[in-house]
Write a protein that holds these residues in place. Structure first.
Motif, short mmCIF file in Angstrom:
data_model
loop_
_atom_site.label_atom_id
_atom_site.label_comp_id
_atom_site.label_asym_id
_atom_site.label_seq_id
_atom_site.Cartn_x
_atom_site.Cartn_y
_atom_site.Cartn_z
N PRO A 1 0.87 -1.27 0.17
CA PRO A 1 -0.03 0.04 -0.02
C PRO A 1 0.94 1.21 0.10
O PRO A 1 0.44 2.30 -0.72
CB PRO A 1 -0.77 -0.22 1.17
CG PRO A 1 0.01 -1.08 2.14
CD PRO A 1 0.70 -2.15 1.35
N ALA A 2 2.12 1.16 0.75
CA ALA A 2 2.82 2.57 0.60
C ALA A 2 3.22 2.67 -0.69
O ALA A 2 3.42 3.78 -1.00
CB ALA A 2 4.03 2.30 1.92
N GLY A 3 3.80 1.88 -1.37
CA GLY A 3 4.26 1.92 -2.64
C GLY A 3 3.54 2.06 -3.79
O GLY A 3 3.79 3.22 -4.76
N LEU A 4 2.10 1.74 -3.56
CA LEU A 4 1.04 2.32 -4.44
C LEU A 4 0.54 3.66 -4.34
O LEU A 4 0.58 4.35 -5.27
CB LEU A 4 -0.10 1.35 -4.17
CG LEU A 4 -1.37 1.71 -4.90
CD1 LEU A 4 -1.17 1.38 -6.51
CD2 LEU A 4 -2.63 0.69 -4.51
N SER A 5 0.88 4.03 -2.83
CA SER A 5 0.46 5.26 -2.60
C SER A 5 1.54 6.30 -3.16
O SER A 5 1.07 7.24 -3.94
CB SER A 5 0.27 5.67 -1.14
OG SER A 5 -0.78 4.75 -0.76
N LEU A 6 2.53 6.30 -3.08
CA LEU A 6 3.69 6.75 -3.61
C LEU A 6 3.88 6.87 -5.22
O LEU A 6 4.10 7.68 -5.75
CB LEU A 6 5.05 6.50 -3.10
CG LEU A 6 5.21 6.88 -1.62
CD1 LEU A 6 6.70 5.92 -1.18
CD2 LEU A 6 5.35 8.27 -1.35
N GLY A 7 3.28 5.65 -5.67
CA GLY A 7 3.38 5.58 -7.22
C GLY A 7 2.23 6.51 -7.68
O GLY A 7 2.39 7.04 -9.06
N VAL A 8 1.32 6.40 -7.11
CA VAL A 8 0.03 7.26 -8.06
C VAL A 8 -0.25 8.52 -7.54
O VAL A 8 -0.80 9.42 -7.93
CB VAL A 8 -1.45 6.40 -7.61
CG1 VAL A 8 -1.36 4.97 -8.12
CG2 VAL A 8 -1.86 6.64 -6.09
N ALA A 9 0.46 8.94 -6.49
CA ALA A 9 0.50 10.42 -5.95
C ALA A 9 1.34 11.40 -6.69
O ALA A 9 2.42 10.78 -7.41
CB ALA A 9 1.10 10.35 -4.45
N PRO A 10 1.01 12.49 -6.98
CA PRO A 10 1.80 13.45 -7.74
C PRO A 10 3.13 13.57 -7.08
O PRO A 10 3.30 13.37 -5.83
CB PRO A 10 0.93 14.78 -7.40
CG PRO A 10 -0.36 14.52 -7.22
CD PRO A 10 -0.27 13.03 -6.16
N ARG A 11 4.14 14.00 -8.00
CA ARG A 11 5.35 14.01 -7.61
C ARG A 11 5.89 15.36 -6.74
O ARG A 11 6.31 16.22 -7.48
CB ARG A 11 6.61 13.83 -8.69
CG ARG A 11 6.25 12.48 -9.47
CD ARG A 11 6.48 11.18 -8.40
NE ARG A 11 7.80 11.14 -7.97
CZ ARG A 11 8.91 10.56 -8.68
NH1 ARG A 11 8.58 10.00 -9.94
NH2 ARG A 11 9.97 10.45 -8.15
N THR A 12 5.40 15.48 -5.46
CA THR A 12 5.70 16.69 -4.80
C THR A 12 6.76 16.34 -4.01
O THR A 12 7.40 15.27 -3.76
CB THR A 12 4.38 16.71 -3.82
OG1 THR A 12 4.24 15.72 -3.13
CG2 THR A 12 3.10 16.97 -4.78
N ARG A 13 7.43 17.40 -3.16
CA ARG A 13 8.56 17.40 -2.29
C ARG A 13 8.11 16.45 -1.07
O ARG A 13 9.14 15.70 -0.61
CB ARG A 13 8.95 18.83 -1.84
CG ARG A 13 9.34 19.71 -2.94
CD ARG A 13 9.95 21.09 -2.33
NE ARG A 13 10.34 22.15 -3.72
CZ ARG A 13 10.96 23.35 -3.34
NH1 ARG A 13 10.80 23.66 -2.09
NH2 ARG A 13 11.49 23.63 -4.34
N THR A 14 6.79 16.58 -0.43
CA THR A 14 6.43 15.71 0.48
C THR A 14 6.59 14.31 0.13
O THR A 14 7.37 13.65 1.00
CB THR A 14 4.98 16.16 1.02
OG1 THR A 14 5.18 17.47 1.17
CG2 THR A 14 4.69 15.23 2.16
N ALA A 15 6.05 13.97 -1.02
CA ALA A 15 6.03 12.65 -1.45
C ALA A 15 7.57 11.92 -1.48
O ALA A 15 8.10 10.88 -1.14
CB ALA A 15 5.49 12.41 -2.69
N GLY A 16 8.35 13.09 -2.33
CA GLY A 16 9.88 12.70 -2.49
C GLY A 16 10.60 12.49 -1.09
O GLY A 16 11.41 11.63 -0.85
#
Length: 267
Positions: free
Chosen positions: A88-103
């Protein structure tokens, strides 16, 4: 294409030389494991002059068989936990916009890989000292090293398969959550989940630094046993132990490499 050919040939030659440089020592050790001890010029541990490889393997399995079973159990527990958390963590990061918070969150999840294992083990002992010697703390230490591989593999698969847009299109067309999960989400991530599971198993099976400080005699792993053969036994025993270790590790890495090289569904 013709302009690239010299570069491709040069790269292939460099890769071949590097692979040879890395594989030759392992081949020597494996061949030595199947050679009579007399041929290796050693006579410690009262090895008979005509004793073959079978005796060394029997000695390792009889002495360190419990360590091997512990490593297998630990790898299964930590890899399962890493997959349950990382999917679930990888899926959330994969579909989320590439923001600074996600990075920043993705970097934080991979931070344990950049830290010395002894430092991670000491931090775990300091924070959870009441559970020192417990198998659960050892599993936690392994999850910290296996989780980053799971998260990054799943996140990369989610980005490559453009799963976010596909799920949104399916939702717009009236597909239910169950239908979207069954026909889009699971097929798109199945191979990534299998690859990350094999990687987590391999990393856990071969992990030594965290285990060396957290493990107890009751929960000794095969990498710690391998260290003991290097420091207290003769070369035939160490070679046999190394061969057993590679026999468990190489298939996992080969399977992860094969699965990772296959095209993702929906790509």
């Amino acid at each position: 294409m013709k302009r690239r050919r010299p570069l491709i040939i040069f790269g292939a030659v460099v890769a071949l030389l590097l692979a040879t440089f890395l594989l030759v020592p392992l081949v020597v050790v494996v061949v030595s494991a199947f050679s009579p001890s007399a041929a290796l010029g050693v006579s410690s541990e009262q090895w008979a002059a005509g004793a073959g490889a079978g005796r060394a393997f029997r000695y390792v399995l009889a002495t360190y068989g419990a360590h091997l079973r512990t490593s297998a159990l630990l790898a299964l527990l930590s890899a399962s936990a890493a997959l349950a958390l990382g999917l679930p963590a990888g899926l959330s990061l994969g579909v989320a916009p590439r923001t600074r918070t996600a990075g920043a969150l993705e970097i934080l999840l991979t931070l344990p890989l950049a830290m010395p294992g002894l430092t991670v083990a000491l931090a775990l002992l300091t924070a959870y000292g009441a559970y020192a010697g417990d198998l659960g703390l050892l599993v936690l230490g392994h999850v910290l090293y296996t989780l980053p591989f799971t998260v990054r593999t799943v996140a990369a698969a989610a980005r490559m398969s453009a799963i976010a847009s596909a799920l949104e299109a399916a939702r717009t067309l009236g597909a239910t959550r169950v239908q979207r999960a069954r026909y889009l989400l699971l097929p798109s991530l199945r191979r990534a989940a299998q690859t990350s599971l094999l990687l987590a198993l391999a990393v856990s099976f071969g992990e030594f630094n965290v285990t060396f400080l957290l493990a107890t005699p009751a929960h000794g792993t095969f990498p710690t046993a391998l260290y003991l053969t290097y420091t207290t036994n003769s070369f035939p025993v160490a070679a046999a132990a190394t061969t057993i270790f590679l026999a468990g590790l190489v298939p996992l890495l080969a399977g992860a490499l094969w699965l990772g090289g296959e095209p993702q569904q929906g790509a």
